[in-house]
Structures are given as C-alpha cells and as structure tokens.
Design a protein around this motif. Sequence first.
Motif, PDB file in Angstrom:
ATOM      1  N   GLN A  73       1.502 -22.108  20.200  1.00  0.00           N
ATOM      2  CA  GLN A  73       0.634 -22.290  19.032  1.00  0.00           C
ATOM      3  C   GLN A  73      -0.804 -22.553  19.477  1.00  0.00           C
ATOM      4  O   GLN A  73      -1.752 -22.009  18.903  1.00  0.00           O
ATOM      5  N   ALA A  74      -0.946 -23.397  20.513  1.00  0.00           N
ATOM      6  CA  ALA A  74      -2.280 -23.730  21.008  1.00  0.00           C
ATOM      7  C   ALA A  74      -2.972 -22.498  21.576  1.00  0.00           C
ATOM      8  O   ALA A  74      -4.162 -22.274  21.340  1.00  0.00           O
ATOM      9  N   THR A  75      -2.237 -21.674  22.325  1.00  0.00           N
ATOM     10  CA  THR A  75      -2.813 -20.464  22.914  1.00  0.00           C
ATOM     11  C   THR A  75      -3.300 -19.509  21.839  1.00  0.00           C
ATOM     12  O   THR A  75      -4.414 -18.971  21.911  1.00  0.00           O
ATOM     13  N   ILE A  76      -2.489 -19.288  20.829  1.00  0.00           N
ATOM     14  CA  ILE A  76      -2.854 -18.351  19.760  1.00  0.00           C
ATOM     15  C   ILE A  76      -4.087 -18.848  19.010  1.00  0.00           C
ATOM     16  O   ILE A  76      -5.012 -18.079  18.722  1.00  0.00           O
ATOM     17  N   LEU A  77      -4.137 -20.138  18.711  1.00  0.00           N
ATOM     18  CA  LEU A  77      -5.308 -20.690  18.018  1.00  0.00           C
ATOM     19  C   LEU A  77      -6.552 -20.619  18.891  1.00  0.00           C
ATOM     20  O   LEU A  77      -7.650 -20.311  18.403  1.00  0.00           O
ATOM     21  N   MET A  78      -6.396 -20.900  20.188  1.00  0.00           N
ATOM     22  CA  MET A  78      -7.526 -20.857  21.105  1.00  0.00           C
ATOM     23  C   MET A  78      -8.119 -19.447  21.161  1.00  0.00           C
ATOM     24  O   MET A  78      -9.336 -19.256  21.083  1.00  0.00           O
ATOM     25  N   VAL A  79      -7.245 -18.443  21.275  1.00  0.00           N
ATOM     26  CA  VAL A  79      -7.716 -17.059  21.340  1.00  0.00           C
ATOM     27  C   VAL A  79      -8.363 -16.647  20.023  1.00  0.00           C
ATOM     28  O   VAL A  79      -9.474 -16.095  19.994  1.00  0.00           O
ATOM     29  N   ASP A  80      -7.693 -16.928  18.919  1.00  0.00           N
ATOM     30  CA  ASP A  80      -8.188 -16.488  17.612  1.00  0.00           C
ATOM     31  C   ASP A  80      -9.534 -17.115  17.261  1.00  0.00           C
ATOM     32  O   ASP A  80     -10.348 -16.510  16.560  1.00  0.00           O
ATOM     33  N   SER A  81      -9.779 -18.322  17.744  1.00  0.00           N
ATOM     34  CA  SER A  81     -11.031 -18.999  17.407  1.00  0.00           C
ATOM     35  C   SER A  81     -12.208 -18.477  18.222  1.00  0.00           C
ATOM     36  O   SER A  81     -13.354 -18.769  17.903  1.00  0.00           O
ATOM     37  N   ASN A  82     -11.919 -17.689  19.276  1.00  0.00           N
ATOM     38  CA  ASN A  82     -12.989 -17.186  20.140  1.00  0.00           C
ATOM     39  C   ASN A  82     -13.145 -15.670  20.144  1.00  0.00           C
ATOM     40  O   ASN A  82     -14.232 -15.163  20.416  1.00  0.00           O
ATOM     41  N   ILE A  83     -12.074 -14.947  19.836  1.00  0.00           N
ATOM     42  CA  ILE A  83     -12.052 -13.506  20.069  1.00  0.00           C
ATOM     43  C   ILE A  83     -13.016 -12.741  19.174  1.00  0.00           C
ATOM     44  O   ILE A  83     -13.434 -11.627  19.511  1.00  0.00           O
ATOM     45  N   GLN A  84     -13.393 -13.302  18.043  1.00  0.00           N
ATOM     46  CA  GLN A  84     -14.290 -12.591  17.125  1.00  0.00           C
ATOM     47  C   GLN A  84     -15.767 -12.859  17.409  1.00  0.00           C
ATOM     48  O   GLN A  84     -16.628 -12.338  16.705  1.00  0.00           O
ATOM     49  N   ASP A 137      -0.706 -38.242  28.427  1.00  0.00           N
ATOM     50  CA  ASP A 137      -1.375 -39.341  29.135  1.00  0.00           C
ATOM     51  C   ASP A 137      -2.425 -40.045  28.276  1.00  0.00           C
ATOM     52  O   ASP A 137      -3.189 -40.870  28.772  1.00  0.00           O
ATOM     53  N   GLY A 138      -2.482 -39.703  26.987  1.00  0.00           N
ATOM     54  CA  GLY A 138      -3.428 -40.356  26.098  1.00  0.00           C
ATOM     55  C   GLY A 138      -4.765 -39.646  25.985  1.00  0.00           C
ATOM     56  O   GLY A 138      -5.627 -40.083  25.214  1.00  0.00           O
ATOM     57  N   THR A 139      -4.957 -38.557  26.745  1.00  0.00           N
ATOM     58  CA  THR A 139      -6.183 -37.772  26.625  1.00  0.00           C
ATOM     59  C   THR A 139      -5.906 -36.567  25.721  1.00  0.00           C
ATOM     60  O   THR A 139      -4.840 -36.472  25.112  1.00  0.00           O
ATOM     61  N   TYR A 140      -6.868 -35.645  25.657  1.00  0.00           N
ATOM     62  CA  TYR A 140      -6.749 -34.515  24.731  1.00  0.00           C
ATOM     63  C   TYR A 140      -7.105 -33.209  25.437  1.00  0.00           C
ATOM     64  O   TYR A 140      -7.872 -33.205  26.411  1.00  0.00           O
ATOM     65  N   GLU A 141      -6.563 -32.125  24.925  1.00  0.00           N
ATOM     66  CA  GLU A 141      -6.883 -30.794  25.440  1.00  0.00           C
ATOM     67  C   GLU A 141      -7.639 -30.022  24.368  1.00  0.00           C
ATOM     68  O   GLU A 141      -7.213 -29.961  23.220  1.00  0.00           O
ATOM     69  N   MET A 142      -8.762 -29.417  24.758  1.00  0.00           N
ATOM     70  CA  MET A 142      -9.575 -28.656  23.819  1.00  0.00           C
ATOM     71  C   MET A 142      -8.887 -27.344  23.438  1.00  0.00           C
ATOM     72  O   MET A 142      -8.400 -26.628  24.302  1.00  0.00           O
ATOM     73  N   ILE A 143      -8.847 -27.063  22.154  1.00  0.00           N
ATOM     74  CA  ILE A 143      -8.332 -25.787  21.659  1.00  0.00           C
ATOM     75  C   ILE A 143      -9.505 -24.915  21.225  1.00  0.00           C
ATOM     76  O   ILE A 143      -9.653 -23.772  21.640  1.00  0.00           O
ATOM     77  N   SER A 144     -10.361 -25.464  20.393  1.00  0.00           N
ATOM     78  CA  SER A 144     -11.532 -24.737  19.908  1.00  0.00           C
ATOM     79  C   SER A 144     -12.732 -25.681  19.897  1.00  0.00           C
ATOM     80  O   SER A 144     -12.696 -26.704  19.211  1.00  0.00           O
ATOM     81  N   GLY A 145     -13.763 -25.333  20.668  1.00  0.00           N
ATOM     82  CA  GLY A 145     -14.953 -26.182  20.710  1.00  0.00           C
ATOM     83  C   GLY A 145     -15.512 -26.364  22.106  1.00  0.00           C
ATOM     84  O   GLY A 145     -16.322 -27.267  22.348  1.00  0.00           O
ATOM     85  N   HIS A 146     -15.116 -25.487  23.054  1.00  0.00           N
ATOM     86  CA  HIS A 146     -15.589 -25.624  24.428  1.00  0.00           C
ATOM     87  C   HIS A 146     -17.113 -25.531  24.521  1.00  0.00           C
ATOM     88  O   HIS A 146     -17.751 -26.295  25.258  1.00  0.00           O
TER      89      HIS A 146
END
Length: 323
Positions: free
Chosen positions: A110-121, A76-85
Amino acid sequence: MPKLDLGLPSYDSLFSTEEERQESKLEKIVSIPIDKISDFKNHPFHVTMDEDMLKLIDSIKENGILIPALVRPKDDGTYEMISGHRRKFAMSHIGLKEMTVIVRELDDDQATILMVDSNIQRENIYPSERGYAYKMRLEAMKHQGKTIDDFENDIPVEYNKTTSAQVGRKPETADVLGNQLGVSRNQIRRFIRLTYLIEPLQEMVDGRHESEIKIAFNPAVELSFLTTDEQYDLADAIVANDRTPSLAQCQEFKRLSHDGELTTEFIQETLEKEKPNQKEKLSFKMSEIDQYFPKDFTPNRKKDLIIHLLENWARKKSREQER
C-alpha cells in the motif's frame, strides 16, 4: 472470602487496551520532528536543489506547508515518508525542525503504490525515475495478488498490422496500470528497461551525467539488453569520444551481445565513427547579429548577405596568399 487471583487482566484494563489499540490505528494529523522521518526505502525519485526546489523553498518561507506530508509509523517509534520528500528537503534547508504530517497505517505494498502515485504525475521526472517507479508499483500489485508482466526478456509480440493491437493477449498488470496513468503497456515496459542500465548510462539518459552527454530514450532501451561489462565498456567509449551511439548502432550492439559477439574493440571502433547528426555545427541567436542588418531584412536575406560577404572575404584571402 478472599478473591482468587488468577493473574488475568481486569475488564477495565482489557477495554482500555483495546481502545488504545483502535485509537493508534486511526489516521491523524500531527506535528513531528523532521529528524524522526526517514526517506522511503529505495525511493526512486531524486530530490535535488534545482529551480523547482528553490521555488518550493520560497513558497514555504512565505506560506508554510499548505498540504501535510504522508508518513507511516515504524516499529521503533519513528516514521517513514510516503509523500513529501521534497517538502521535507525544503524545510530542512530552511532550518525548520518540525513537519505537519498525516500518520497512516500502511503495509509495504500500500505504501509503495501511494508513494509512486503521489509522484508519478509530476512534470519534471527523469526517465530512469519513471522506470523504477513503474517497476516498484507493478511489483506491489503482484504482491497484492495480481498477475505480473515479465519484463526480464524482450519477447516479440504478434501485432495486427492494421490496428497495431496485440493479438490474442489477455490484459495484464501493466495494462491496468497503463489505463490508470494513461500510458501504454509497451511504453511502461520500455521505461522499466531503463532500470537495467548501469548508473552512468542512466545518468546520460536523464541528462544528469557530469559530462553533459545525453543518450536518447529509444537507443537507451536497446542498450539495456547489454551485459553489465558491455555497458561499462560502452560508457567509457562514449565519454572518451564525446559521442553517443545511434539507434541503429545500439540495435547492432544488442544483436551482437545476444550472440555473444560484442567486443570492446567493436564498441570503441563504432563510437569513433562520426554520425551525420553529430557533425560539428555552427549556431547563434538571431539577436546576436540583428544589429548589423536593416530592420526589414528577412532571415533569408540575412543568410544570403552573410554568404555573399564570406565569399568576398574568401576571395580576398586567396588573392593575398597568391602574392
């Protein structure tokens, strides 16, 4: 002779369209309105106004955003946050309207794995957050064609008593994840069990329940095998008695639940019993009483003197009552 128009696109338009299509797939750093960025679906990590957030807000005020957030484009032209909440939350709190981001094309896994990896540590992660993150990442790995572990049931595993290594078991998805994160397969399984707790019990495990009651990790894992109704009965009993069950009590709850014999009455009766480690204790800081002792007094000498003075006080009160 006039050209025959077959309604086909020209060579130039074909080339231009392909060029634009390839360009749209390239990763780019841009500045976009914050209100065009939605949170990741089922984002497992809580974003709250805590001490760390206050430090982040101060840092952004002073230095701005040092590392761009990562987003993916939506249809729809918007964006979903992966890392940066957390950065987005801080910027919104300050009143900033735009955010520098990296736009990257990613599929759901791919998005789920990146989202988790960027926060889990991160250092400050609630136990339930870790459980949901592990669960989401393993599910994404499953979708990518890898085998997945069954965490639905508590299946006993044979262990070598000498090495504690599991016997005759092939490496599974959680082993791969565990190697990546430095966590054992069994610990990953135990954290995922927390996702089967009802919200009030998850809040107690995390230490964010309004009652300020805290359930330890190991008992919480055992409680995750209770039915939803049993968990609600337990949560009510915990709040009513201002007391949490011991590990042994939780194991008994689990056994009775498995046999269909756990009742509301038994839960209430169990929580009414005082655990030895939950008897009321008196505690104070040494700094609160240091002024009343000579500087060379050791903690033991202070303790002996306090007991001696209390004994004298008790004898005096006893004599007064006898008059």
